[in-house]
Structures are given as structure tokens and as C-alpha cells.
Enzyme design. Structure first.
Site, short mmCIF file in Angstrom:
data_model
loop_
_atom_site.label_atom_id
_atom_site.label_comp_id
_atom_site.label_asym_id
_atom_site.label_seq_id
_atom_site.Cartn_x
_atom_site.Cartn_y
_atom_site.Cartn_z
N SER A 21 0.81 -1.23 0.00
CA SER A 21 0.00 0.00 0.00
C SER A 21 0.84 1.28 0.00
O SER A 21 0.50 2.23 -0.72
CB SER A 21 -0.98 -0.01 1.17
N LYS A 70 -9.52 -5.24 11.00
CA LYS A 70 -10.68 -4.81 10.21
C LYS A 70 -12.00 -4.89 10.98
O LYS A 70 -12.86 -4.03 10.83
CB LYS A 70 -10.78 -5.61 8.91
N ASN A 91 -11.86 -1.33 6.14
CA ASN A 91 -10.45 -1.34 5.68
C ASN A 91 -9.93 0.07 5.42
O ASN A 91 -8.76 0.25 5.10
CB ASN A 91 -10.27 -2.22 4.44
N ASP A 106 -12.90 -3.19 0.08
CA ASP A 106 -12.41 -4.49 -0.41
C ASP A 106 -13.37 -5.13 -1.42
O ASP A 106 -12.94 -5.60 -2.49
CB ASP A 106 -12.24 -5.47 0.76
N GLY A 131 -14.07 -19.55 1.32
CA GLY A 131 -13.64 -18.70 2.43
C GLY A 131 -14.83 -17.95 2.99
O GLY A 131 -15.83 -17.71 2.29
N ALA A 132 -14.74 -17.64 4.29
CA ALA A 132 -15.81 -16.88 4.95
C ALA A 132 -15.19 -15.89 5.94
O ALA A 132 -15.83 -15.49 6.90
CB ALA A 132 -16.78 -17.83 5.65
N GLY A 134 -12.77 -12.16 6.53
CA GLY A 134 -13.05 -10.75 6.28
C GLY A 134 -13.17 -10.43 4.80
O GLY A 134 -14.13 -9.75 4.38
N ALA A 135 -12.23 -10.90 3.98
CA ALA A 135 -12.26 -10.57 2.55
C ALA A 135 -13.45 -11.24 1.88
O ALA A 135 -14.15 -10.61 1.07
CB ALA A 135 -10.95 -11.01 1.90
N GLY A 250 -5.18 -11.59 -7.91
CA GLY A 250 -5.58 -10.69 -6.83
C GLY A 250 -5.04 -9.27 -6.90
O GLY A 250 -5.39 -8.44 -6.06
P1 NAP Z 1 -9.26 -13.94 7.44
O1 NAP Z 1 -10.33 -13.01 7.84
O2 NAP Z 1 -8.26 -14.39 8.43
O3 NAP Z 1 -9.99 -15.25 6.79
C1 NAP Z 1 -9.24 -16.33 6.32
C2 NAP Z 1 -10.15 -17.29 5.55
O4 NAP Z 1 -9.33 -18.26 4.94
C3 NAP Z 1 -11.14 -18.05 6.42
O5 NAP Z 1 -12.26 -18.36 5.65
C4 NAP Z 1 -10.35 -19.31 6.77
O6 NAP Z 1 -11.15 -20.42 7.07
C5 NAP Z 1 -9.65 -19.57 5.46
N1 NAP Z 1 -8.42 -20.33 5.59
C6 NAP Z 1 -7.27 -19.93 6.23
N2 NAP Z 1 -6.33 -20.88 6.11
C7 NAP Z 1 -6.89 -21.90 5.39
C8 NAP Z 1 -6.42 -23.16 4.96
N3 NAP Z 1 -5.18 -23.58 5.20
N4 NAP Z 1 -7.26 -23.96 4.25
C9 NAP Z 1 -8.52 -23.55 3.98
N5 NAP Z 1 -9.04 -22.36 4.37
C10 NAP Z 1 -8.22 -21.55 5.07
O7 NAP Z 1 -8.41 -13.34 6.21
P2 NAP Z 1 -8.91 -12.36 5.05
O8 NAP Z 1 -8.71 -10.95 5.44
O9 NAP Z 1 -10.26 -12.80 4.62
O10 NAP Z 1 -7.82 -12.65 3.91
C11 NAP Z 1 -7.82 -13.86 3.19
C12 NAP Z 1 -6.78 -13.77 2.08
O11 NAP Z 1 -7.14 -12.77 1.15
C13 NAP Z 1 -5.37 -13.38 2.57
O12 NAP Z 1 -4.43 -14.14 1.84
C14 NAP Z 1 -5.24 -11.93 2.18
O13 NAP Z 1 -3.90 -11.56 1.91
C15 NAP Z 1 -6.06 -11.90 0.90
N6 NAP Z 1 -6.62 -10.56 0.63
C16 NAP Z 1 -6.35 -10.03 -0.60
C17 NAP Z 1 -6.85 -8.78 -0.89
C18 NAP Z 1 -6.54 -8.17 -2.21
O14 NAP Z 1 -6.71 -6.94 -2.34
N7 NAP Z 1 -6.14 -8.92 -3.22
C19 NAP Z 1 -7.65 -8.07 0.06
C20 NAP Z 1 -7.92 -8.68 1.28
C21 NAP Z 1 -7.39 -9.94 1.56
P3 NAP Z 1 -11.66 -20.73 8.57
O15 NAP Z 1 -12.80 -19.80 8.82
O16 NAP Z 1 -12.04 -22.15 8.52
O17 NAP Z 1 -10.48 -20.45 9.49
#
Ligand code: NAP
Length: 285
Positions: A21, A70, A91, A106, A131-132, A134-135, A250
Site C-alpha cells: 500500500s 478490520k 479497511n 475491499d 472462504g468466509a 473478512g475478505a 488478486g
Molecule cells: P481472514 O479473515 O483471516 O480469513 C481467512 C479465511 O481463509 C477463512 O475463511 C479461513 O477459514 C480460510 N483459511 C485460512 N487458512 C486456510 C487453509 N489452510 N485452508 C482452507 N481455508 C483456510 O483473512 P482475510 O482478510 O479474509 O484474507 C484472506 C486472504 O485474502 C489473505 O491471503 C489476504 O492476503 C487476501 N486478501 C487479498 C486482498 C486483495 O486486495 N487482493 C484483500 C484482502 C485480503 P476458517 O474460517 O475455517 O479459518
């Protein structure tokens, strides 16, 4: 130029060392010849209330929030945008008239990338969202706002997927939502009829990660998206390309969520093509 003409912005996260960022906003500020500084602050969860109070006290113009702040920031701001309220996470914070206003860019960042980079509209489509967290939550709400017909949420923790399903159903009557446990076998019956597949988990960031879905079930009519941008060509996207699918990485989501925040802070458009070029250079280093 007076000191108080300078815009002071930043990102709060823990850890925050990996963030792109500051570079993104530096490139945009230079393009517009803005006197703007954007810094990364490593803020432990227990220090978030003091950090946000400090932003108000110091008159810092705004900040982005990343993992793990977040959701925790919701009760700490003065007002929320409608989207941030629906998503339940922030965010971006803008300091306006000595008030902290929380936004979430986001989900809209993802939709803009879907439309501009992949040329796809989510309206009326069937989406498999993996996934469920934050993103995923931000993307799911924005998909529902955009009129997505069906969203299947697959998550390791089924309870979290069910929670998100109930939340969407409460506000969006026209979108059918399903919650399923994440697993190779459970995904098989849902993959074929899905037009857009989105990985919103960190799976794929590590070279040890196994493929999040049965790749051989993908078909060329599908668009496969990964919100992970390090690496850009994740194992999921490689598997999708091998099956002839269209793919979306992404980086676009990262840029467009940043562009929306930049607009909120400065009223100006981010030069997205220039920013993409500079971020690709950085990712290639
Ligand atoms: P978060 O809130 O911590 O949520 C993580 C999610 O991934 C949950 O659904 C979790 O499942 C699942 N997960 C984690 N490890 C896993 C594994 N080994 N196998 C299967 N599912 C798994 O994180 P977030 O903020 O949503 O971010 C998720 C990803 O998106 C990160 O890699 C982040 O860098 C990326 N992201 C990218 C952008 C972009 O602009 N491109 C923006 C935001 C985020 P459970 O609920 O079962 O734990």
C-alpha cells in the site's frame, strides 16, 4: 506550502511489513503532485484503540486497516458507511470534521477488478466463494448488492459460512445462498454449474499448499479468481488455465480497493495502470 496542507495517511496492521500500500499511494501522490505521505504502522491488537484515538488527536487524514484490525475497529470509529455496516468490517478510515468514518472498499475493489480486468459482471451469475473470513465477507456482500443470483460459500469452519449465509439472507432476498464445508468431495457437486469461482482464503501463498479444489472438475466456461497476489500465478490459477478457464489474479482487487480509498481521502482518481506497472515491478523484484 503550509504544514497542514500535507496529507498524512497510513496503514495499520500486525504484521504489516509485507504491504504494497505505501508504494501504491506514493505512485498516485507523485502522479498528482500531491504533498502526501503514507506510512506503514505495526500496531498490536491491544494498541488499536490508542492508535485510532491518536489519529483523531493528531489530525491524521486517514488510514487503511489490515489483518487483524478490520473487525475490531468497528466499535472504535464514530460513523460507518452503509457498506462497512453491512460487511461488519472496515479497511479504510477517513477523518472528517474530527470524526473517524469507517469504510470498506475491499468488496467493491474485487467487483471493479472483475468488471475491468476480467470483463465479467456478477449480475445474475452463480458464484462459488471459498472462504468466509473478512475478505470473503466483503466480496459476498458486494456480490449480493450487484445482484448475483446464487452464492455457494465453502469454508473450512462451516459455522462461519453458515453465519455469513444468514447475514446475506437477512438483507438480500433475491440472492440464494448455500453454506457447505470446504473439501474436495463436498465441492464436486457444486463446481460444474458455477460460472465464477473465487478463492478468498490465503491458500496458495505457500508453495506447500495443496490445491483448494479438484482442479480436473473445472471447465472452460468458468472464470476462476484468486484474491491472493503473492504469488500472482497461484496453483489454483495454474490449474484453471490448464483446464482452459479464464482467470483473474488478486492484484486488481488490491489496486482498486486502494484506488477507492485514495479517492475518499483526496477526491482524485488513482492512475491505476501506472500503479499496476509499479506493483508488478515490485512483485517481480
Ligand atoms: P481472514 O479473515 O483471516 O480469513 C481467512 C479465511 O481463509 C477463512 O475463511 C479461513 O477459514 C480460510 N483459511 C485460512 N487458512 C486456510 C487453509 N489452510 N485452508 C482452507 N481455508 C483456510 O483473512 P482475510 O482478510 O479474509 O484474507 C484472506 C486472504 O485474502 C489473505 O491471503 C489476504 O492476503 C487476501 N486478501 C487479498 C486482498 C486483495 O486486495 N487482493 C484483500 C484482502 C485480503 P476458517 O474460517 O475455517 O479459518
Amino acid at each position: 506550502m503550509k504544514v497542514n496542507d500535507k496529507k498524512v495517511l497510513g496503514i495499520l496492521g500486525y504484521p504489516v511489513g509485507h504491504t504494497l500500500s505505501p508504494l501504491m499511494h506514493k505512485v498516485a501522490a507523485e502522479y498528482h503532485s500531491l504533498d502526501l505521505i503514507y506510512l506503514a504502522f505495526s500496531v498490536k491488537p491491544e494498541n488499536l484503540p490508542a492508535a485510532l484515538a491518536g489519529i483523531k488527536a493528531l489530525g491524521i487524514n486517514g488510514v487503511n486497516l489490515t489483518i487483524p484490525h478490520k473487525e475490531a475497529a468497528i466499535p472504535l470509529v464514530d460513523e460507518l458507511s452503509e457498506e462497512a455496516q453491512l460487511i461488519g468490517a472496515i479497511n479504510t478510515i477517513v477523518l472528517t470534521n474530527a470524526k473517524l468514518i469507517g469504510h470498506n472498499t475491499d468488496g467493491q475493489g474485487f467487483i471493479t477488478s472483475l468488471e475491468n480486468d476480467a470483463g465479467e459482471s456478477p449480475t445474475g451469475k452463480s458464484v462459488l466463494l471459498i472462504g468466509a473470513g473478512g475478505a470473503a465477507r466483503a466480496i459476498a456482500i458486494q456480490l449480493a448488492i450487484a445482484g448475483t443470483k446464487k452464492i455457494i460459500i465453502a469454508n473450512r469452519n462451516l459455522y462461519r459460512a453458515q453465519n455469513l449465509k444468514s447475514h446475506i439472507e437477512e438483507y438480500f432476498k433475491k440472492t440464494s445462498v448455500y453454506a457447505i464445508p470446504l473439501g474436495r468431495e463436498t465441492l464436486i457437486p457444486y463446481i460444474e454449474d458455477t460460472e465464477i469461482i473465487i478463492n478468498a482464503t490465503p491458500t496458495g501463498m505457500s508453495s506447500d499448499d495443496t490445491l483448494i479444489l479438484p482442479g480436473e472438475r473445472l471447465n472452460p466456461r468458468q472464470l476462476v479468481c484468486d484474491i491472493v497476489y503473492r504469488p500472482l500465478n497461484t496453483p489454483l490459477l495454474q490449474a484453471a488455465k490448464a483446464q482452459g478457464c479464464k482467470t483473474l489474479d488478486g492484484l486488481g482487487m488490491l489496486i482498486y480497493q486502494g484506488a477507492l480509498a485514495f479517492k475518499l481521502w483526496t477526491g482524485l482518481d488513482m492512475p491505476v495502470d501506472l500503479v499496476r506497472k509499479r506493483l508488478l515491478q515490485k512483485l517481480g523484484d
